[in-house]
Design a protein around this motif. Structure first.
Motif, PDB file in Angstrom:
ATOM      1  N   ALA A 164      36.753 -25.227  16.105  1.00  0.00           N
ATOM      2  CA  ALA A 164      36.627 -25.746  14.615  1.00  0.00           C
ATOM      3  C   ALA A 164      37.619 -24.700  13.477  1.00  0.00           C
ATOM      4  CB  ALA A 164      34.553 -25.082  14.112  1.00  0.00           C
ATOM      5  N   ALA A 165      38.272 -23.561  13.635  1.00  0.00           N
ATOM      6  CA  ALA A 165      38.943 -23.255  12.824  1.00  0.00           C
ATOM      7  C   ALA A 165      40.395 -23.802  13.183  1.00  0.00           C
ATOM      8  CB  ALA A 165      39.327 -21.760  13.503  1.00  0.00           C
ATOM      9  N   LEU A 166      40.617 -24.689  13.887  1.00  0.00           N
ATOM     10  CA  LEU A 166      42.277 -24.759  14.500  1.00  0.00           C
ATOM     11  C   LEU A 166      42.339 -25.177  13.155  1.00  0.00           C
ATOM     12  CD1 LEU A 166      41.577 -26.359  17.990  1.00  0.00           C
ATOM     13  CD2 LEU A 166      43.401 -24.226  16.615  1.00  0.00           C
ATOM     14  N   PRO A 167      41.686 -26.274  12.431  1.00  0.00           N
ATOM     15  CA  PRO A 167      42.695 -26.685  11.326  1.00  0.00           C
ATOM     16  C   PRO A 167      43.343 -26.255  10.268  1.00  0.00           C
ATOM     17  CG  PRO A 167      40.580 -28.050  11.809  1.00  0.00           C
ATOM     18  CD  PRO A 167      40.714 -27.053  12.214  1.00  0.00           C
ATOM     19  N   GLN A 168      42.174 -25.233   9.589  1.00  0.00           N
ATOM     20  CA  GLN A 168      42.562 -24.079   9.142  1.00  0.00           C
ATOM     21  C   GLN A 168      44.013 -22.815   9.384  1.00  0.00           C
ATOM     22  OE1 GLN A 168      42.273 -22.990   5.724  1.00  0.00           O
ATOM     23  NE2 GLN A 168      40.605 -24.684   5.577  1.00  0.00           N
ATOM     24  N   ASN A 207      43.199 -17.346   7.332  1.00  0.00           N
ATOM     25  CA  ASN A 207      42.599 -18.565   7.342  1.00  0.00           C
ATOM     26  C   ASN A 207      41.604 -18.929   8.750  1.00  0.00           C
ATOM     27  OD1 ASN A 207      44.262 -19.022   5.603  1.00  0.00           O
ATOM     28  ND2 ASN A 207      44.479 -20.939   6.237  1.00  0.00           N
ATOM     29  N   THR A 208      42.179 -18.181   9.848  1.00  0.00           N
ATOM     30  CA  THR A 208      41.309 -17.871  10.710  1.00  0.00           C
ATOM     31  C   THR A 208      39.046 -17.866  10.441  1.00  0.00           C
ATOM     32  OG1 THR A 208      42.815 -17.908  12.544  1.00  0.00           O
ATOM     33  CG2 THR A 208      40.262 -17.360  13.009  1.00  0.00           C
ATOM     34  N   MET A 209      39.255 -16.556   9.420  1.00  0.00           N
ATOM     35  CA  MET A 209      37.927 -15.994   9.046  1.00  0.00           C
ATOM     36  C   MET A 209      37.636 -17.410   8.257  1.00  0.00           C
ATOM     37  SD  MET A 209      39.029 -12.284   8.643  1.00  0.00           S
ATOM     38  CE  MET A 209      37.580 -11.899   7.425  1.00  0.00           C
ATOM     39  N   ILE A 220      47.277 -31.146  18.213  1.00  0.00           N
ATOM     40  CA  ILE A 220      45.675 -30.815  18.427  1.00  0.00           C
ATOM     41  C   ILE A 220      44.615 -30.694  17.895  1.00  0.00           C
ATOM     42  CG2 ILE A 220      45.299 -28.459  18.558  1.00  0.00           C
ATOM     43  CD1 ILE A 220      47.915 -27.586  19.850  1.00  0.00           C
ATOM     44  N   VAL A 221      45.605 -31.135  16.407  1.00  0.00           N
ATOM     45  CA  VAL A 221      43.988 -31.459  15.562  1.00  0.00           C
ATOM     46  C   VAL A 221      43.882 -32.937  14.880  1.00  0.00           C
ATOM     47  CG1 VAL A 221      43.020 -30.637  12.991  1.00  0.00           C
ATOM     48  CG2 VAL A 221      44.071 -28.630  14.141  1.00  0.00           C
ATOM     49  N   PHE A 222      44.370 -33.563  16.259  1.00  0.00           N
ATOM     50  CA  PHE A 222      43.924 -35.097  15.678  1.00  0.00           C
ATOM     51  C   PHE A 222      43.287 -35.129  15.121  1.00  0.00           C
ATOM     52  CE2 PHE A 222      41.602 -34.307  20.001  1.00  0.00           C
ATOM     53  CZ  PHE A 222      40.932 -34.733  19.453  1.00  0.00           C
TER      54      PHE A 222
END
Ligand SMILES: Nc1ncnc2c1ncn2[C@@H]1O[C@H](COP(=O)(O)OP(=O)(O)OP(=O)(O)O)[C@@H](O)[C@H]1O
Ligand SMILES: Nc1ncnc2c1ncn2[C@@H]1O[C@H](COP(=O)(O)OP(=O)(O)OP(=O)(O)O)[C@@H](O)[C@H]1O
Ligand SMILES: Cc1ncc(C[n+]2csc(CCO)c2C)c(N)n1
Ligand SMILES: [Mg+2]
Ligand SMILES: [Mg+2]
Lengths: 290, 265, 253, 311, 290
Positions: B185-189, B151-153, B258-260
């Motif tokens: 940018a990868a935080l939501p995933q 998911n991070t990728m 965190i992913v507000f």
């Protein structure tokens, strides 16, 4: 800023409609195709429309401009039967009083975005409405295939939306709307997402197609040039709650050429409209501290 | 476009239904328990098939210390494996993102590694790492890192190249672009994966305890199973469920904090 | 364009193989170089030899496990999707069912395994039930998420064509949900095989988990690893098949 | 005081089956012998022989003679230094009101058993009764005895100290027929203490000290059963006390039977072990009979005087 | 259609730049800030730019129009130092020959979309470039806070992008660009995604800000009205491969009022430009069968 007389019946009577399709429609020439009176719409505490009055004659192409959020899409949703206005309204289709929900399936509606289904190719997207009506797929496809060249989509029938440019997607969406043959066509900013040059091309093309198919069209836009170039009449809406602020008949001759936008009549129309719009825009456009 | 209007529409609304959202399922659950209790009693269902909820509750209350100790131990193993797995997963995603050759050489093996049932080589882990909390954490780690990497990728690849160009036009270094653009940018995933990884890490810890341990939910489960203690099995399931939901809830809470800005860009 | 894509995937494929060979070589070197006995880590070559000599029994076990996981998987997918569709059609059920499903989904499946074994015996039924439970919650939640992704505007559009609820479901909601549903299905493939094997290890009449369990007790570690490789191959094939279906039918993303 | 670190790997989770070791640990008997012992429980997918062979654990209480033979057959360098259960710890059980009243009646019936050695005992018993094992429908036995209770199977295998308790509870002690392997002339001692060959040769005194402390622990456990159960229940509070008391009693019977009745706990009965060896070779479980003297080293246990080992 | 003399040096000399900031810049008034000659760019088999020649004097606001895909963004990427043109080009910054990569970090660049980072609030998005430069956060924030009112963002510093309207987002992006103080500012269709009314407001506001800050600006747009309204010069690019087809000096007085768009000079400029653009658009806009 003056508020014009809102008796469209009368106002429209003066409009230059010489080469309009509706003239051939002898019976219904003077009777409005659709008529809204005292139409309001409230969402919770937000008053989106207030005492709106609109009336459209068969064969007309009426354009609507107004600031963002003034309730244009809300008006369309009511006309498409998707939303019921507040009680106390009058809504007449061909002179017959109706509830908004009665209009469901009776007008052909093109929303602000193309909303093509990504898993359907061009032809199958175009026939979506026909399929839902119950037309056999083969027959619907045949009908649509014949229409492809006119919409500049010949040879593209098997492409999928993600393979098309923005302009082509809009034409597929328009074709879907045209194929769903109804007395009234509602187009909500069909060219809003296109760049200015592509948009100009699409406008010219739309005029051609419209004159051939003789439909009654209500057309929302943000672009004053577009509103004048296309419309028989331009309706300017007020900032929220939306009402008709100004109704401007466009007497430019048809067919209209591209260079008409630099003609003097055009410029003077534009001036009038810009003034009206500017006033409304300023109301809703907040540049804090500026 | 009216700034104030848009603002009002998008401001996070303090939901008055929040308490309701939590309370409603709880009330339903209580109702369901009462119904089950009644059904078991009325139809005389054998404990072997379904013990009465009250029996399960009294099983836990008979030796609450044992269940608490098991819960704590399994939690520690899970947390250790989960944290290590998540960090490793992110690091590997960065490595794979940065070096395409490494990605093409080894990423397929990462996928393959997850098709190996961990239970098949748990004995090897005990061989290498002994009978420690650490050994169980290793198993947790093993089954939780891959979703994080994947998911991070995915999150990295969704970064708009124009955004990268913009950063570069400001003269940003690769490290700055990673820190200020790719990672956030990868935080939501990433959080989608973390929620999954927390459940997997718990499975890893429980299964890990089947390779010889004195305390833990996995031990309680085995013991109850082989002694045909159905109420004990249920009691352990209930405690595992609480731990699983707690972990999931904690990660979800962190996600909301965190992913507000939400997943959509 | 297409030429460069195929040369890309060719390179990726060959690099993937190269990576696998590299790891196998390091493994072999370790096993031989450090003279590791089979009960610590058998060499790759001896595992392959074991694979060949036990081919018959491993294949039979593989069939057993595959049958359990495929059946459970199919049941789980169907149940999950059906439940998701029903829940979206009955909005009042949603606020209860979805949080509950999320909660249950965060409970480790292995926790149920003793119970399922007690209830359904050590035959195939218990494995199928375990796999179905494990798969159905994942599919249920991803289907719900997929069905929710539908754009209100699209629903309005298609309603303006005179579509009823079922037409909206069939022509719009389900296709919109498809990418997420299949993504959930893809992830669930590997999970279904592993759950079947784990359950087999706690009691079974056959299957790879049972072979592994027996082999451990018979101190046959070459056989353990051979069975692991077969299990991995089944998972990969299953995963590959669903990925293929995904690329084929979710071509638009 | 210098304590040597060592670990004991059990064959299963903490329960009264292993009470003596826990009692010895609790009472400090291992410390008295200079050993800092850790007891590691087992699990369903662990092989004690493997962990001891690799040195992960110093001592092991492994499955039994069967697993020792299998390990030796595969070349694992382990040695058995004592046998806990002197006789076969499992029995075959049928319903008294059912069709199976003798071993001969097994023919054509359904039996469930564990495929980890118990199946060979069953086969040997059948052969001795003149029945071909292929004439009995032998199925792997699941965790639960419910299929037997519900009469879906005719014969079930039970350890005397564990499953038998559950069956007694659910069917009633008096409603059961028990078929004891020894009655058919088959013996299969289990619960074997093992060390690696390396430990056996390099640290013989450690092995002896471990055995001495363990024996002391077991004697204490049998002498004071309630206290032994307390110790077990403290470690695993979710266990059923009555079941654990039953288990300790049964284990006592098993551990003091046969050779142990004269020579004391953990005696190695080479005859019994040898018959098991032959049996396994016959059924092809091991490729050839194992060298008994290399696999079973009685010198450690025999260095502790018999009177010290007898109860 | 005539191709004008491409000696911008001369052409620009005649331009009405009376009240332009550059006049005050006594030393560099005649020396171009940036100069491109013989610049081509090929992507594989696609020739995006061919022998492009552009030269911009300090303080100028030059607008660029051209059909979609003609290479406008490519030109910007070269000027921003993100892309190296084909060999054989001449690229001079303040008269000094440079490689494109030397320009990295030397021009402030605003790409086609606002590209705000959703996890940073208004103020932190605005200071992104400063932070990367290494300025301490507190200092950068202070600088940006002072600028907020001018950009119509006072009181919005703690808002996140998803809480802002499209127009406000663009202003934050512009502020980020302005804060990254460089001699040349590149704006790639900054208002392309806004509706026509909001866009008009933004244009007027941009002119104000520009005149206060005295930056050299190169501004891409699809909208001819916008190009004329804002620019000192309008460059029309050809369809791919992109070259300069027409360079039109805009002699409209500054400061410009909104109603200037209906003035006669404006209309005549629009006519000339539309003709040039139309020709190029037709080349790239394919309406098959129409
Ligand atoms: N379903 C709804 N619930 C609540 N408020 C709504 C809803 N639909 C529209 N509104 C509000 O009603 C007002 C009018 O919205 P509408 O979409 O009709 O505007 P519009 O003129 O189409 O705007 P635009 O030009 O941006 O498309 C807006 O303030 C909007 O926020
Ligand atoms: N990195 C790249 N690789 C290959 N082709 C490219 C690349 N960048 C741009 N192109 C091609 O070069 C041409 C010019 O692209 P560019 O983005 O500069 O056009 P543009 O004028 O900015 O278009 P628009 O008005 O749509 O923004 C296009 O045909 C595009 O497909
Ligand atoms: C020979 C033999 N083989 C398998 C089992 C099944 N089993 C594996 S672990 C465990 C718990 C023992 O107390 C049980 C019942 C057994 N009992 N005896
Ligand atoms: Mg709208
Ligand atoms: Mg561009």
């Amino acid at each position: 800023m003056t508020l014009v007389d809102r008796d469209f019946q009368g106002a429209a009577g003066d409009a230059g409609t010489k080469d309009l399709a509706s003239v051939q429609d002898t019976a219904g020439a003077e009777r409005p195709l659709i008529e809204l009176r005292q139409v309001s719409k409230t969402f919770g505490t937000v008053k989106a429309l207030q005492d709106l009055e609109v009336s459209i004659r068969p064969g007309e192409l009426v354009t609507v401009v107004g600031p963002s959020g003034c309730g244009k899409s809300t008006l369309f949703n009511i006309l498409a039967g998707l939303e019921e206005p507040d009680p106390g309204n009058i809504l007449r289709l061909k002179g017959v009083s109706s509830a908004a929900s009665d209009l469901l399936g009776k007008v052909s509606f093109m929303p602000q975005r193309d909303l093509l289904l990504p898993w359907r190719n061009v032809i199958d997207n175009a026939i979506l409405a026909l399929e839902i009506e119950g037309m056999p797929r083969a027959e619907a496809r045949k009908l649509a295939m014949d229409m492809l060249p006119e919409f500049g989509l010949a040879g593209f029938e098997a492409q999928y939306p993600n393979q098309l440019s923005g302009g082509m997607r809009q034409r597929v969406a328009l074709m879907r709307t045209f194929l769903f043959k109804r007395d009234l066509m509602l187009l909500d900013e069909p060219f809003g997402a296109l760049d200015a040059l592509t948009r100009t091309m699409m406008q010219r093309w739309l005029l051609d197609v419209w004159q051939k198919h003789k439909r009654t069209v209500l057309f929302i836009t943000h672009d004053v040039d577009e509103a004048i170039f296309l419309g028989d009449r331009v309706l300017v809406m007020t900032a929220r709650p939306g009402r008709i602020k100004l109704e401007q008949v466009v007497e430019l001759p048809r067919p209209r050429k591209a260079n008409i936008v630099t003609s003097l009549e055009f410029i003077s129309l534009k001036k009038t409209l810009l003034e009206a719009i500017e006033e409304e825009s300023m109301k809703s456009f907040q540049v804090a501290g500026h | 476009m009216s700034g104030t209007a848009t603002l009002a529409a998008n401001l996070p609304v303090v939901s008055t239904g929040r308490i309701g959202v939590v309370l409603r399922p709880v009330l339903w659950l209580l109702l369901a328990l009462v119904v089950v209790e009644a059904v078991v009693v009325v139809f005389g269902i054998r404990t072997y098939y379904l013990p009465r909820p009250s029996v399960i509750a009294s099983t836990i209350m008979a030796t609450p210390g044992a269940y608490l100790a098991g819960l704590w131990r399994t939690f520690l193993e899970t947390a250790l494996g989960f944290v290590a797995g998540s960090m490793f997963g992110v690091v590997m995603a960065v490595v794979f993102h940065r070096w395409q050759t490494l990605r093409e050489l080894f990423f397929p093996l990462f996928i393959v590694s997850q098709t190996i049932p961990v239970i098949a080589f748990g004995a090897v882990v005990v061989l290498w790492f002994g009978n420690t909390l650490f050994a169980k954490a290793v198993i947790s780690f093993y089954i939780s890192f891959l979703p994080v990497t994947v998911n991070t990728m995915l999150g990295f690849s969704a970064v708009d190249p124009r955004q990268v160009q913009l950063m570069r036009s400001f003269g940003a270094s690769d490290a700055q672009i990673l820190r200020r653009l790719y990672l956030p940018a990868a935080l939501p995933q990433l959080f989608v994966a973390l929620k999954l990884a927390s459940s997997l890490a718990l499975v890893g810890a429980i299964v890990g305890e089947w390779f010889g341990d004195t305390t833990g939910l996995g031990v309680l489960l085995l013991q109850a199973m082989y002694n045909e203690n159905v109420a004990g099995i249920w009691a352990t399931i209930v405690v595992s469920a609480c731990l699983g939901m707690g972990l999931y809830g904690a990660v979800s809470y962190a996600e909301r904090r965190i992913v507000f800005w939400g997943g959509e860009q | 364009m297409s030429a460069s894509v195929s040369s890309d995937s060719l390179r990726q494929f060959s690099r993937g193989i190269a990576g696998a060979l590299l790891v196998a070589a390091v493994w072999e070197l370790c096993a031989r170089g450090l003279d590791l006995p089979a009960y610590v880590l058998p060499s790759v070559s001896s595992i392959l030899a074991g694979l060949a000599s036990d081919a018959g029994s491993l294949l039979a076990a593989a069939r057993f496990t595959a049958a359990e996981s495929f059946t459970g998987y199919a049941i789980g997918c169907l149940a999950g999707m059906t439940a998701a569709v029903l829940v979206t059609m009955i909005p009042s059920a949603r606020s209860v069912v979805v949080p509950l499903a999320t909660a249950i989904n965060s409970v480790p499946v292995v926790a149920y395994s003793p119970l399922v074994l007690l209830w359904f015996g050590i035959g195939m039924a218990s494995k199928i039930v375990m796999v179905a439970i494990a798969v159905s919650f994942t599919i249920f939640l991803s289907t719900i998420a997929g069905l929710d992704r539908v754009d209100r505007k699209s629903v309005d559009l298609i309603r303006s064509f005179g579509a009823d609820r079922f037409t909206v479901l069939w022509r719009l909601r389900l296709p919109t949900a498809l990418p997420l549903v299949i993504a959930g299905m893809r992830v669930s493939t590997v999970r279904s095989v592993i759950v079947a094997i784990v359950t087999e290890m706690l009691g079974a009449y056959g299957g790879l988990g049972w072979v592994i369990y027996q082999a451990v007790l018979q101190v046959d570690f070459v056989k353990v690893w051979a069975a692991i490789i077969v299990a991995s191959a089944i998972s990969l094939a299953f995963f590959g098949a669903i990925s293929f279906v995904e690329r084929r039918y979710v071509f638009w993303r | 005081q210098d304590l040597v670190n060592a670990s004991l790997r059990l064959k299963w989770l903490t329960q009264a089956q292993f009470a003596g070791f826990y009692v010895a640990l609790e009472k400090g008997y291992y410390k008295e012998e200079g050993i800092n012992l850790t007891i590691n429980p087992g699990g369903p997918n662990l092989l004690t022989e493997n962990l001891v062979a690799t040195g992960a654990d110093t001592f092991g209480l492994s499955g039994g003679t069967d697993s020792v033979f299998a390990a030796r057959d595969k070349g694992l360098p382990i040695v058995c230094i004592g046998v806990a259960h002197q006789v076969t710890p499992f029995v075959f059980v049928s319903h008294k009101d059912g069709a199976v009243q003798s071993v001969a009646d097994f023919k054509g019936k359904t039996a469930t058993t564990w495929f980890t050695g118990a199946n060979h005992v069953l086969s040997a018993m059948l052969s001795k009764a003149g029945t071909s094992p292929s004439d009995v429908d032998i199925q792997p036995q699941q965790v639960s005895v419910t299929p037997f209770v519900d009469k879906q199977v005719d014969i079930v295998t039970a350890t005397r100290y564990n499953e038998l308790y559950v069956i007694n509870e659910r069917v009633g002690k008096d409603n059961l027929n028990l078929f004891v392997p020894e009655d058919s002339g088959v013996s299969f001692p289990r619960d074997t203490l093992i060390v690696s060959e390396q430990t056996a040769t390099e640290k013989p005194e450690l092995v002896t000290k471990f055995l001495r402390a363990s024996v002391k622990g077991w004697k204490e456990a049998f002498a004071n059963e309630a206290e032994a159960i307390d110790i077990i229940m403290k470690i695993s509070p979710t266990l059923n006390r009555a079941q654990q008391e039953f288990m300790l009693k049964e284990v006592k019977t098993l551990m003091t039977a046969g050779k142990a009745s004269t020579d004391g706990l953990f005696s190695i009965d080479k005859d019994a072990v040898g018959s098991a060896n032959k049996l396994l070779a016959e059924y092809g479980v091991i490729s050839k009979p194992v060298d008994l003297d290399a696999a079973f080293n009685a010198s450690f246990i025999e260095s502790i005087p018999a009177e010290e080992r007898r109860l």
